[in-house]
Design a protein around this motif. Structure first.
Motif, mmCIF file in Angstrom:
data_model
loop_
_atom_site.group_PDB
_atom_site.id
_atom_site.type_symbol
_atom_site.label_atom_id
_atom_site.label_comp_id
_atom_site.label_asym_id
_atom_site.label_seq_id
_atom_site.Cartn_x
_atom_site.Cartn_y
_atom_site.Cartn_z
ATOM 1 N N UNK A 133 0.930 -1.086 0.083
ATOM 2 C CA UNK A 133 0.004 0.003 0.069
ATOM 3 C C UNK A 133 0.984 1.419 0.097
ATOM 4 N N UNK A 134 0.239 2.394 -0.370
ATOM 5 C CA UNK A 134 1.042 3.607 -0.531
ATOM 6 C C UNK A 134 0.477 4.971 0.336
ATOM 7 N N UNK A 135 1.665 5.560 0.381
ATOM 8 C CA UNK A 135 1.053 7.104 1.184
ATOM 9 C C UNK A 135 1.574 7.961 0.311
ATOM 10 N N UNK A 136 0.740 9.029 -0.093
ATOM 11 C CA UNK A 136 1.281 10.205 -0.936
ATOM 12 C C UNK A 136 0.098 10.685 -1.863
ATOM 13 N N UNK A 137 -0.967 10.127 -1.827
ATOM 14 C CA UNK A 137 -2.156 10.751 -2.391
ATOM 15 C C UNK A 137 -1.913 10.989 -3.906
ATOM 16 N N UNK A 138 -2.808 11.361 -4.726
ATOM 17 C CA UNK A 138 -3.117 11.582 -6.123
ATOM 18 C C UNK A 138 -1.772 12.329 -6.830
ATOM 19 N N UNK A 139 -1.345 13.289 -6.396
ATOM 20 C CA UNK A 139 -0.301 14.168 -6.673
ATOM 21 C C UNK A 139 0.871 13.381 -6.611
ATOM 22 N N UNK A 140 1.342 12.546 -5.532
ATOM 23 C CA UNK A 140 2.415 11.860 -5.565
ATOM 24 C C UNK A 140 2.257 10.545 -6.570
ATOM 25 N N UNK A 141 1.015 10.060 -6.752
ATOM 26 C CA UNK A 141 0.860 9.015 -7.667
ATOM 27 C C UNK A 141 1.167 9.433 -9.269
ATOM 28 N N UNK A 142 0.691 10.898 -9.697
ATOM 29 C CA UNK A 142 1.134 11.208 -10.778
ATOM 30 C C UNK A 142 2.582 11.682 -10.998
ATOM 31 N N UNK A 143 3.157 12.089 -9.814
ATOM 32 C CA UNK A 143 4.619 12.511 -9.911
ATOM 33 C C UNK A 143 5.636 11.431 -9.848
ATOM 34 N N UNK A 144 4.948 10.050 -9.352
ATOM 35 C CA UNK A 144 5.988 8.889 -9.164
ATOM 36 C C UNK A 144 6.957 9.312 -7.878
ATOM 37 N N UNK A 145 6.177 9.634 -6.835
ATOM 38 C CA UNK A 145 6.873 10.020 -5.694
ATOM 39 C C UNK A 145 6.011 9.514 -4.379
ATOM 40 N N UNK A 146 5.424 8.314 -4.726
ATOM 41 C CA UNK A 146 4.742 7.521 -3.620
ATOM 42 C C UNK A 146 5.524 7.119 -2.622
ATOM 43 N N UNK A 147 5.216 6.947 -1.344
ATOM 44 C CA UNK A 147 5.936 5.934 -0.412
ATOM 45 C C UNK A 147 5.198 4.684 -0.266
ATOM 46 N N UNK A 148 6.101 3.522 -0.579
ATOM 47 C CA UNK A 148 5.325 2.250 -0.542
ATOM 48 C C UNK A 148 5.888 1.480 0.792
ATOM 49 N N UNK A 149 4.924 0.840 1.531
ATOM 50 C CA UNK A 149 5.237 0.004 2.660
ATOM 51 C C UNK A 149 4.849 -1.533 2.407
ATOM 52 N N UNK A 150 5.904 -2.205 2.293
ATOM 53 C CA UNK A 150 5.793 -3.488 1.647
ATOM 54 C C UNK A 150 5.684 -4.623 2.585
ATOM 55 N N UNK A 151 4.812 -5.693 2.635
ATOM 56 C CA UNK A 151 4.787 -6.964 3.255
ATOM 57 C C UNK A 151 5.190 -7.758 2.186
ATOM 58 N N UNK A 152 6.187 -8.500 2.512
ATOM 59 C CA UNK A 152 6.620 -9.680 1.488
ATOM 60 C C UNK A 152 7.802 -10.720 1.896
ATOM 61 N N UNK A 153 7.939 -11.682 1.082
ATOM 62 C CA UNK A 153 9.238 -12.507 1.862
ATOM 63 C C UNK A 153 10.378 -11.523 1.551
ATOM 64 N N UNK A 154 11.389 -11.977 2.645
ATOM 65 C CA UNK A 154 12.705 -11.012 2.522
ATOM 66 C C UNK A 154 13.281 -11.250 1.224
#
Ligand code: NAD
Length: 296
Positions: free
Chosen positions: A117-138
């Protein structure tokens, strides 16, 4: 060049898919809304007629859907249709349990999966500057981080499957609380005769400073450009904030955590949504606190 299937081209997905295409990747885009697909095509993606068609020869599948039930349905179509070599990344904000359930199904079928999931909103989505918080195998994280690069400012692994969603839910509970607090303070400042612009200059550099204040100040013409400057349209809808606050309250009940401010924020946004403002940006809550919803 990576072959990407991008499913869910709404407020967030539109900009994210466009940035993947801009980075030189081959993006096959699908959404239930034809208008959303048309917009993605204008941004350099190819239209796919179905989820199955989009994912059938993908190296990477990215989903950006409204909520948990949509994610369950779409992954029901992806798993078994995409090649097992494809990396599956869900960027939607959903329940921790649904993220873990989908991850387990994907893993059992031979895929690598990440909740991101991401933090940053639509402006960051358009600008390519989102913060991603990831759950996955290391072991999968380097590939996930590389796949998200054209859309990201920062990517942090929160932990195993579901941890990305846990981080997002806690972050957004704090955001809901801080937005209401910021709006309360502005409304009070105005009633005490303060110019909101002066209040912004002071509070944004004092101990009341927070993201809702410095990046999203909910008064037109004051501070950064924000949804307040466009009639509280676009941005992060009240319905989405309410969804996240509901997720946080369900999560806090499930682990017996005390979140009284989160519960209060959930109640305030529920009432605002019930009053007919679900589609307004969540910072429009200031109009409710000021008794001026007739201006919306
Ligand atoms: P949105 O409603 O604008 O977009 C979702 C898109 O998914 C829509 O275009 C819809 O048609 C499509 N969709 C739904 N079911 C589908 C299906 N079965 N197959 C294909 N497409 C389908 O929502 P959004 O604002 O883009 O948010 C997406 C996710 O990102 C949500 O989980 C939200 O909580 C999260 N998020 C949003 C923001 C924001 O500022 N808008 C910020 C951070 C996170």
């Amino acid at each position: 060049m990576t072959k990407i299937a991008f499913i869910g081209l709404g407020n967030m997905g539109a900009g994210m898919a466009a940035n993947q295409a801009k980075a030189g990747n081959e993006v096959k885009a699908f959404d239930l809304s034809q208008a959303a697909v048309d917009k993605a095509v204008e941004a350099g993606c190819a239209a796919a007629p179905s989820v199955a068609d989009a994912v059938k020869d993908a190296d990477l599948v990215i989903t950006m859907l409204p909520a948990g039930p949509h994610v369950r349905i779409v992954y029901g179509e992806i798993i078994g249709t995409a090649p097992t070599s494809a990396l599956l990344i869900d960027c939607s904000t959903i329940e921790v349990e649904i993220a873990r359930e989908v991850a387990a199904k994907a893993k059992a079928a031979g895929y690598r999966f990440a909740d991101a999931p991401v933090s940053g909103g639509t402006a960051a989505a358009a600008a390519g500057t989102l913060a991603f918080m990831v759950g996955c195998d290391e072991a999968d994280f380097p590939a996930v981080e590389a796949a998200l690069k054209p859309m990201s400012r920062i990517t942090i692994r929160a932990g195993d499957h579901g941890a990305g969603q846990a981080a997002k839910i806690c972050n957004n509970m704090l955001l809901g609380i801080s937005m209401i607090g910021t709006c309360e303070a502005i409304a009070l400042a105005k009633k005490l005769g303060l110019d909101p612009a002066r209040f912004f200059d002071i509070a944004s550099q004092s101990s009341g400073q927070c993201w809702s204040m410095t990046s999203y100040f909910p008064e037109p013409g004051v501070g950064p450009n924000s949804p307040a400057d466009r009639g509280f349209e676009g941005g992060f809808a009240t319905a989405m904030m309410l969804k996240d606050l509901n997720l946080s309250q369900a999560a806090s009940r499930s682990v017996h955590a005390e979140t009284p401010m989160g519960a209060k924020a959930q109640g305030i946004y529920q009432a605002f949504s019930d009053a007919g403002f679900a589609n307004k940006d969540f910072s429009a809550i200031i109009k409710s606190l000021e008794g001026k919803t007739d201006e919306l």
